[in-house]
Design a protein around this motif. Structure first.
Motif, PDB file in Angstrom:
ATOM      1  N   TYR A   1      -6.296   2.243   9.565  1.00  0.00           N
ATOM      2  CA  TYR A   1      -7.684   2.620   9.846  1.00  0.00           C
ATOM      3  C   TYR A   1      -7.716   4.072  10.335  1.00  0.00           C
ATOM      4  O   TYR A   1      -8.575   4.868   9.926  1.00  0.00           O
ATOM      5  N   ALA A   2      -6.764   4.415  11.221  1.00  0.00           N
ATOM      6  CA  ALA A   2      -6.706   5.795  11.737  1.00  0.00           C
ATOM      7  C   ALA A   2      -6.502   6.771  10.577  1.00  0.00           C
ATOM      8  O   ALA A   2      -7.193   7.796  10.477  1.00  0.00           O
ATOM      9  N   HIS A   3      -5.584   6.435   9.677  1.00  0.00           N
ATOM     10  CA  HIS A   3      -5.345   7.337   8.531  1.00  0.00           C
ATOM     11  C   HIS A   3      -6.566   7.416   7.613  1.00  0.00           C
ATOM     12  O   HIS A   3      -6.811   8.451   6.995  1.00  0.00           O
ATOM     13  N   MET A   4      -7.314   6.333   7.534  1.00  0.00           N
ATOM     14  CA  MET A   4      -8.512   6.354   6.685  1.00  0.00           C
ATOM     15  C   MET A   4      -9.582   7.267   7.292  1.00  0.00           C
ATOM     16  O   MET A   4     -10.528   7.642   6.611  1.00  0.00           O
TER      17      MET A   4
ATOM     18  N   LEU B   1       0.823  -1.205   0.000  1.00  0.00           N
ATOM     19  CA  LEU B   1       0.000   0.000   0.000  1.00  0.00           C
ATOM     20  C   LEU B   1       0.863   1.262   0.000  1.00  0.00           C
ATOM     21  O   LEU B   1       0.442   2.320  -0.498  1.00  0.00           O
ATOM     22  N   PHE B   2       2.075   1.167   0.539  1.00  0.00           N
ATOM     23  CA  PHE B   2       2.976   2.327   0.582  1.00  0.00           C
ATOM     24  C   PHE B   2       3.362   2.795  -0.821  1.00  0.00           C
ATOM     25  O   PHE B   2       3.784   3.925  -0.985  1.00  0.00           O
TER      26      PHE B   2
ATOM     27  N   VAL C   1      -4.260  -4.842  -6.337  1.00  0.00           N
ATOM     28  CA  VAL C   1      -4.566  -5.469  -5.054  1.00  0.00           C
ATOM     29  C   VAL C   1      -3.609  -4.927  -3.989  1.00  0.00           C
ATOM     30  O   VAL C   1      -2.438  -5.311  -3.935  1.00  0.00           O
ATOM     31  N   PRO C   2      -4.078  -3.976  -3.164  1.00  0.00           N
ATOM     32  CA  PRO C   2      -3.195  -3.379  -2.158  1.00  0.00           C
ATOM     33  C   PRO C   2      -3.010  -4.263  -0.931  1.00  0.00           C
ATOM     34  O   PRO C   2      -3.956  -4.886  -0.463  1.00  0.00           O
TER      35      PRO C   2
ATOM     36  N   SER D   1      -1.934   7.020   0.514  1.00  0.00           N
ATOM     37  CA  SER D   1      -2.300   5.608   0.327  1.00  0.00           C
ATOM     38  C   SER D   1      -3.625   5.293   1.020  1.00  0.00           C
ATOM     39  O   SER D   1      -4.419   4.504   0.506  1.00  0.00           O
ATOM     40  N   ALA D   2      -3.878   5.949   2.170  1.00  0.00           N
ATOM     41  CA  ALA D   2      -5.169   5.715   2.845  1.00  0.00           C
ATOM     42  C   ALA D   2      -6.308   6.209   1.957  1.00  0.00           C
ATOM     43  O   ALA D   2      -7.342   5.542   1.818  1.00  0.00           O
ATOM     44  N   HIS D   3      -6.134   7.371   1.315  1.00  0.00           N
ATOM     45  CA  HIS D   3      -7.185   7.879   0.424  1.00  0.00           C
ATOM     46  C   HIS D   3      -7.408   6.944  -0.750  1.00  0.00           C
ATOM     47  O   HIS D   3      -8.538   6.675  -1.147  1.00  0.00           O
TER      48      HIS D   3
END
Ligand code: UDP
Length: 463
Positions: A150-153, A122-123, A139-140, A213-215
């Protein structure tokens, strides 16, 4: 004939590429007629244990972004004690998409077969753009702690409720973040520094990577996690609802059966441990990139010397040179401790002599500690380590976090007393054994990670 050609793209820093390589080996052994091209920089590929290379995996080098062989990375003082590899990450990301396109082309020519799916750390979220261009699936894979992601999301919501900057974090105090179900046991001080722009520079590359990456992940309908179904049930529910294809297949390193492979142990750590009684040794390792200030290193050394617990310390050679003078000789002479530049950590943690693990709480170390059944003494630095340390001490209850989250002589002695000598330490051992049972059952035949891995292989190979 190759049925499917899958590309796997690594983030070539810290333990990321070896973790993703474990998953690649596991997928490739379940899909012998598919081919897996593993793309990373030359130096990261060289660091992989290629004795584990199956005939349906090939290693494909991509550029590290350093255009001149004479390029010397400058020593940027970054926040959170992260040293100069930051510049290397920035250079790598700058040219990443072009490097990836070239690497994929080379892989397709070498295999005589188009890539049908790109699995990536994902990075290196930019892989998704290249996958879109090629009209193939992305596929991340999150190799580190999932709660951190989850926090970053939910960064926008956290900023809205908690606020932004040091002062906002301070005034939120020790209140739990109950407005987010998966973080309802965590405090504002446990969430990643980048979310609230506190503790320094908001343009810091790690914050940028996590944010982007979270976005990007929020737009995806698939995610692979290096975790175990049931370890964080609320998190399972969230990911299950959010992603139509959710694959918790961890711990990746346990997916490959290595029962017959003796661990590489160049410094004879295991035979040193053999000489000691059950649960009498503390293992100390701060992972592959955490940087410890020399004054804190000295405090840790003093604490290890002052405590009556024996220790095995994995410490890079260049950092060993910063230890207080005479320390290593004294430890060798008295037999109090062994200091080496590398250990076979997963085997060390399973050794009966090891009764505690002083760790930075990198995700792999947390999982390996569970599998070894060893309580943790946590000194988290940055990235997912702080949130992991809170989960270990407060949610799973198999470890302690050092006061002020840093090493002092007294703090180390006190933590060892708790873990090795008290009833509280005994309870931690019982807790970690319960988790060990859950995690090891997940990778056995018919276990959840095994079954999810089969689903994942079908998904990426298309059969
Ligand atoms: N490791 C090891 N021997 C050592 C030090 C580290 O095998 O002497 C391995 C450890 O088993 C783990 C990885 O390095 O798999 C460190 O990963 P983690 O996620 O804990 O931390 P990071 O290095 O990514 O910060």
């Amino acid at each position: 004939m190759t049925q499917s050609h899958v590309a796997v793209v690594a983030f070539p820093f810290s333990s990321h590429s070896s973790t993703l390589f474990s998953l690649t080996r596991a997928m490739s052994s379940l899909a012998p007629s598919s081919h897996f091209s593993f793309l990373s920089t030359k130096s990261s590929l060289a660091s992989l244990n290629s004795q584990h290379l199956l005939s349906n995996i090939s290693l494909v080098p991509i550029s590290d972004g350093i255009t001149s062989p004479d390029h010397v990375l400058s020593h940027i003082e970054a926040i959170d004690h992260v040293p100069s590899h930051i510049e290397a990450i920035e250079l790598f990301l700058k040219s990443f998409k072009d490097s990836l396109r070239e690497g994929l082309k080379a892989a397709e020519i070498a295999q005589g077969c188009k890539v049908r799916c790109i699995v990536s750390d994902l990075f290196v979220w930019l892989t998704a753009d290249v996958a879109d261009e090629m009209a193939v699936k992305w596929v991340p894979v999150r190799t580190g702690g999932p709660l951190h992601f989850y926090a970053h999301m939910h960064a926008d919501l956290i900023r809205e409720v908690v606020g932004v900057g040091d002062e906002a974090i301070r005034s939120y105090g020790d209140k739990l973040l109950s407005f987010l179900p998966c973080l309802s046991n965590h405090r504002a001080t446990d969430i990643p520094a980048g979310i609230n722009m506190y503790m320094g520079n908001p343009n810091f590359v790690y914050f940028m990577i996590m944010d982007r990456s979270a976005h990007r992940l929020l737009d995806s309908d698939v995610v692979v996690l290096n975790t175990i179904q049931g370890l964080e049930p609320t998190l399972d529910s969230y990911f299950q609802d959010k992603f139509s294809n959710y694959f918790p297949v961890g711990p990746f390193y346990l997916l490959n059966s290595s029962k017959n492979e003796p661990p590489t142990d160049p410094y004879s750590c295991l035979s040193w441990l053999d000489q000691h009684d059950q649960a009498t040794v503390a293992y100390v390792s701060l992972g592959t990139i955490a940087f410890i200030h020399p004054s804190e290193l000295a405090a840790l050394a003093k604490g290890l010397e002052a405590s009556d617990v024996l220790f095995l310390w994995s410490l890079k050679e260049e950092v060993q040179n910063l230890l207080p003078s005479g320390f290593i000789d004294r430890m060798n002479e008295t037999g109090k401790g062994k200091i080496v530049s590398w250990t076979p950590q997963t085997s060390v943690l399973k050794h009966p002599a090891v009764g505690g693990f002083v760790s930075h709480c990198g995700w792999n170390s947390v999982l390996e500690s569970i599998v070894g059944g060893v309580p943790l003494v946590c000194r988290p630095f940055f990235a997912d380590q702080v949130i992991n340390a809170r989960s270990v001490s407060f949610v799973w209850k198999f470890g302690v976090v050092l006061d002020e989250r840093c090493f002092t002589e007294k703090g180390v002695v006190k933590a060892f007393d708790v873990v090795f000598k008290t009833n509280e330490g005994k309870k931690m051992r019982e807790k970690v054994h319960e988790l060990k049972y859950m995690v090891t059952a997940a990778v056995e035949e018919n276990g959840s990670s095994r079954e999810n891995l089969k689903r994942l292989v079908k998904y990426v190979c298309g059969f």
